[in-house]
Enzyme design. Sequence first.
Site, PDB file in Angstrom:
ATOM      1  N   ASN A  57       0.863  -1.191   0.000  1.00 53.47           N
ATOM      2  CA  ASN A  57       0.000   0.000   0.000  1.00 53.47           C
ATOM      3  C   ASN A  57       0.898   1.240   0.000  1.00 53.47           C
ATOM      4  O   ASN A  57       1.510   1.549   1.016  1.00 53.47           O
ATOM      5  CB  ASN A  57      -0.895  -0.056   1.254  1.00 53.47           C
ATOM      6  N   LYS A  98       0.002   4.235  -0.139  1.00 53.11           N
ATOM      7  CA  LYS A  98      -0.679   5.396   0.479  1.00 53.11           C
ATOM      8  C   LYS A  98      -0.511   6.611  -0.432  1.00 53.11           C
ATOM      9  O   LYS A  98      -0.411   6.452  -1.657  1.00 53.11           O
ATOM     10  CB  LYS A  98      -0.159   5.617   1.897  1.00 53.11           C
ATOM     11  N   HIS A 156      -9.756   1.504   5.501  1.00 54.05           N
ATOM     12  CA  HIS A 156      -8.437   1.621   6.150  1.00 54.05           C
ATOM     13  C   HIS A 156      -8.561   2.581   7.343  1.00 54.05           C
ATOM     14  O   HIS A 156      -9.312   3.561   7.282  1.00 54.05           O
ATOM     15  CB  HIS A 156      -7.413   2.143   5.128  1.00 54.05           C
ATOM     16  N   GLU A 200      -5.585  -4.829  11.043  1.00 50.56           N
ATOM     17  CA  GLU A 200      -4.554  -3.803  11.189  1.00 50.56           C
ATOM     18  C   GLU A 200      -4.748  -3.074  12.520  1.00 50.56           C
ATOM     19  O   GLU A 200      -5.509  -2.099  12.588  1.00 50.56           O
ATOM     20  CB  GLU A 200      -4.647  -2.794  10.042  1.00 50.56           C
ATOM     21  N   GLY A 217       1.915   2.133  10.805  1.00 50.27           N
ATOM     22  CA  GLY A 217       2.816   3.276  10.617  1.00 50.27           C
ATOM     23  C   GLY A 217       3.673   3.616  11.820  1.00 50.27           C
ATOM     24  O   GLY A 217       4.310   4.667  11.851  1.00 50.27           O
ATOM     25  N   SER A 222       3.257  -2.284  10.315  1.00 49.15           N
ATOM     26  CA  SER A 222       4.709  -2.344  10.526  1.00 49.15           C
ATOM     27  C   SER A 222       5.324  -3.696  10.146  1.00 49.15           C
ATOM     28  O   SER A 222       6.240  -4.184  10.816  1.00 49.15           O
ATOM     29  CB  SER A 222       5.052  -1.971  11.982  1.00 49.15           C
ATOM     30  N   GLY A 262       2.688  -1.206   4.381  1.00 46.48           N
ATOM     31  CA  GLY A 262       2.703   0.218   4.038  1.00 46.48           C
ATOM     32  C   GLY A 262       4.119   0.703   3.793  1.00 46.48           C
ATOM     33  O   GLY A 262       4.691   0.514   2.711  1.00 46.48           O
TER      34      GLY A 262
END
Length: 219
Positions: free
Chosen positions: A9, A11, A96, A148, A154, A184, A203
Amino acid sequence: MKKLLIVGNFKSNKTTSEALDWFDKFSKDFRANPDKEIVICPSFTSIPYLHRSITDRALKIYLGAQNISLFEEGPFTGEINAEQIKEFCRYCLVGHSERRSNFSEDLESINKKIKNLIRQEITPIVCISELNQIEGIDDLGKCIIAFEPISAVGSGQAEDPGSARSFAEKLRQTFPGKILYGGSVDSANVSSYTSSFDGVLVGAESLDPQKFLEITNNA
Ligand code: PGA
């Protein structure tokens, strides 16, 4: 053997030329593995370009969108609808935590998006951080769930693999589909999640082609 889904992802990162550069580097060393499906979710602006690169090189890499309009085609200025991504994308993220917190994405909008995606035969990857967030989701059976935990997204602080596993076990009591772990994930910890999940949603560590390649190799 289960087929793992490894989803990157991006982002709101990378211009189209940066995304193409990423793809050149990633694809140079990428070797398809029948036990792993690789999915990249770039920004909308890069999706058609990456799709062309993937098709030109006949690679087994798939695309996903990070979001989708609540509506089908029509007078909805600024929106991109499910039919418009159908020719490029196999998947789309929904719900998300960054969209729930920054864009007030709630159960009603999540259900509308899921419905529009399923109508276009795009598989929704619905992100949840709590077990009760699957309550009230229509068409859950046609979705993939990504667990998640908020504290892991993050932060560089991935969820303890044991507690992530017990979350997956609880979810499996009512949900028969694929369950991903996200938060993570890196090349060192990925295998501790892929042993009990059906894949991972990555991510920050997907932004570097070498790191993402290592994640796909170690998964
Ligand atoms: P992260 O993001 O890997 O940077 O924690 C995961 C996600 O938000 O999907």
